[in-house]
Scaffold this active site. Structure first.
Site, PDB file in Angstrom:
ATOM      1  N   GLU A 172       0.381   4.074   0.961  1.00 20.87           N
ATOM      2  CA  GLU A 172       0.590   5.020   2.111  1.00 20.87           C
ATOM      3  C   GLU A 172       0.836   4.318   3.234  1.00 20.87           C
ATOM      4  OE1 GLU A 172      -3.711   3.900   2.005  1.00 20.87           O
ATOM      5  OE2 GLU A 172      -2.236   4.168   0.523  1.00 20.87           O
ATOM      6  N   GLU A 173       1.276   3.062   3.296  1.00 19.63           N
ATOM      7  CA  GLU A 173       1.802   2.153   4.377  1.00 19.63           C
ATOM      8  C   GLU A 173       3.303   1.697   4.037  1.00 19.63           C
ATOM      9  OE1 GLU A 173      -1.478  -0.586   6.003  1.00 19.63           O
ATOM     10  OE2 GLU A 173      -2.590   0.319   4.540  1.00 19.63           O
ATOM     11  N   MET A 174       3.437   0.495   3.822  1.00 19.35           N
ATOM     12  CA  MET A 174       4.955   0.032   3.888  1.00 19.35           C
ATOM     13  C   MET A 174       5.383   0.498   2.080  1.00 19.35           C
ATOM     14  SD  MET A 174       4.112  -3.098   5.881  1.00 19.35           S
ATOM     15  CE  MET A 174       5.855  -3.878   6.305  1.00 19.35           C
ATOM     16  N   ALA A 218       0.812  -1.234   0.066  1.00 16.58           N
ATOM     17  CA  ALA A 218       0.251  -0.094  -0.034  1.00 16.58           C
ATOM     18  C   ALA A 218       0.800   1.188  -0.010  1.00 16.58           C
ATOM     19  CB  ALA A 218      -0.888   0.146   1.190  1.00 16.58           C
TER      20      ALA A 218
END
Lengths: 347, 347
Positions: free
Chosen positions: A138-140, A136
């Protein structure tokens, strides 16, 4: 399990009747207990991804390995921190390049009991869930499954651990198996506690006030949705009676199905350990358990709780706090990168 | 400890002479060993901040608590990750608002043996060191000591733990004592291993190739700086013979003292666990241990190592890998925030 439990309680009541004493101390708890199920297992198995000790140890390492993020900063544990009851306790999480996610990270503890994963239920199970955040934006923010596999496959200890964890697979080290190993570890992250001892027959493991809180919880209708082993984990519309005003862009299950009736339908978080899994709701907007209870009663039941009612429910909810198992608190020692390991990239 | 060790080795040699056998297997190791000291303690005490079990447990919690950062994302463990040998393994660390730090985060393991802390030695000890990153703009970015104390003091479990950890202090919960507790935990993060068993007399705990590597290491002059218990931890100019070209803004000790002779003088990282504490040097620019060894030989000794020499030194350095103690790998369960706890702030 349900069947066994029912028999067990039946037996306990019979015994109580025979000695003619304990009925009063149980004061009609049985029918209330019947809404719930205790945790009676050490892990929640998946026939398609059987939990084995080898896989759990591999999964533990991967769960804590920041090399699964593009930057090398984030591991699964960053947003689902074991030390803080399986979540970050931030309203929404901070990800790659300081991007903020759209929804609150749920707790990993007891998530294995859920019907589906993510607030919008877009993953069927933990195996599918684990594949999401790694990629993702906006994640990892890993740019591809291939790069994740390349990082892990460059580390000899991981290569051999995948072989022993997935002995029947021609190619053991795949993106799917990275997720399978992580999920196997997560399937062991259960927190039985005195609530379960209570359900299994030990009425004294909850106080009188907690008994009363449970009754209020059931009588008001909370257990219509929050029942079973997780007291949550299924789907329900957020705002059955009154709307929930939220700044979150998420419309819940509607984002997955596109069906009108799925608007603001969310997967319910477990109420186990709820006193520790603040801030509450998909947008993480509410920090106090008392407030969350009042909001739920108003939104879902159209009830305005008074202070005594709120306090009673909260007293019950705090009895749902379990114990984090020792093995979950054991950090792995991660194997070293090699010259072949793609470098972390903060850009 | 040094004195005891010398006597011990003397005794071992005498015994070897008496039985007339083991001298060959030791092949003159004693004078080489004399450059080093084994870890013989469970922790490195500080009379001004005595290590106690209560303080260590409190420090463990604080070390893992992201509430010590403004955003709630970073704990000490983020950049000094126990699971990855006490550091993040990033060239330079990512901090608040995705700001990159000027230098590489050093490992926390065995840092208690250092003469001073930080690459430029600006903190005298771990107690002083721990106060830095919490407030640093590009790290945990807490706006003030007061806010850090306010966060922690809003949590009843912490309040009582400070009382039992600092029973003689009129005001136990202070910013200094937050750092003191963290430092007490860090003072237990030592990694004795087969290198220490070797120094204490068990020659067989290192292979012949490792014996030879140690001799080469000493004979070439590496041990002139990398000696003692940490094989590092003192100060030395980076580039005694040849300059080290670096993009890092840090000029080492000069940044603290302003003295010309301190330009590019850095605190030497320990060589213990060096195979795991990449990337190397204050700028984290070098990922391979072989390359780091070649660079050091050229910069500090004016030597161009050939492949065999490099390999021999690296073989020795890998023998310096110790064992992370079980207790260090135990995650704490962090106490819950309260209504009084200042909220995390990602801005």
């Amino acid at each position: 399990m349900k069947r066994f439990y029912a028999l067990f309680v039946g037996g306990a009541l019979l015994l109580a009747g025979a000695v003619g004493v304990a009925m009063a101390s149980g004061h009609g708890l049985a029918s209330y207990k019947d809404n719930f199920e205790p945790i009676t297992v050490m892990y929640v198995d998946n026939p398609d991804n059987p939990v084995t000790p080898e896989k759990v140890e591999l999964g533990r390492k991967l769960y804590h390995d920041p090399r699964l993020s593009k930057s090398g900063l984030f591991s699964c544990n960053t947003c689902h921190n074991i030390a803080t009851w399986g979540m970050s306790k931030l309203p929404v999480d901070i990800g790659h390049q300081w991007r903020l996610g759209p929804v609150n990270s749920g707790t990993v503890f007891n998530a294995a009991f859920y019907e589906a994963q993510f607030w919008d239920g877009r993953a069927a199970d933990l195996e599918e869930q684990a594949k999401g955040p790694i990629l993702a934006h906006e994640e990892m923010a890993m740019p591809s499954e291939e790069l994740a596999v390349e990082r892990i496959a460059s580390i000899p200890e991981y290569v051999s651990r995948f072989k022993v964890s997935f002995p029947e697979d021609a190619e053991p080290l795949t993106y799917d198996n990275i997720a399978n190993a992580i999920a196997a570890f997560e399937r062991t992250l259960l927190t039985p506690g005195r609530w379960d001892r209570f359900l299994l027959g030990d009425n004294d493991s909850l106080s009188r006030a907690e008994h009363e809180g449970m009754k209020a919880f059931v009588d008001m209708g909370c257990a219509r949705c929050h029942n079973g082993v997780a007291l949550g984990g299924g789907f329900e519309k957020m705002g059955l009676v009154n709307n929930y005003p939220s700044e979150s862009p998420s419309q819940g299950r509607y984002d997955v199905t596109g069906k009108q009736e799925d608007k603001n339908v969310f997967k319910m978080t477990t109420l186990r350990n709820i006193e520790h899994t603040y801030p509450y709701f998909h947008d993480g907007a509410v920090w106090e358990l008392e407030e969350a209870v009042r909001i739920m009663a108003r939104l879902q039941l159209g009830r305005q709780l008074n202070d005594a009612e709120t306090k009673s429910i909260v007293t019950f909810l705090k009895a749902l706090t379990g114990e984090i198992p020792e093995h979950a608190l054991r950090l792995p020692v991660l194997p070293a990168s090699t010259a072949a390991t793609p470098r972390p990239d903060p850009s």
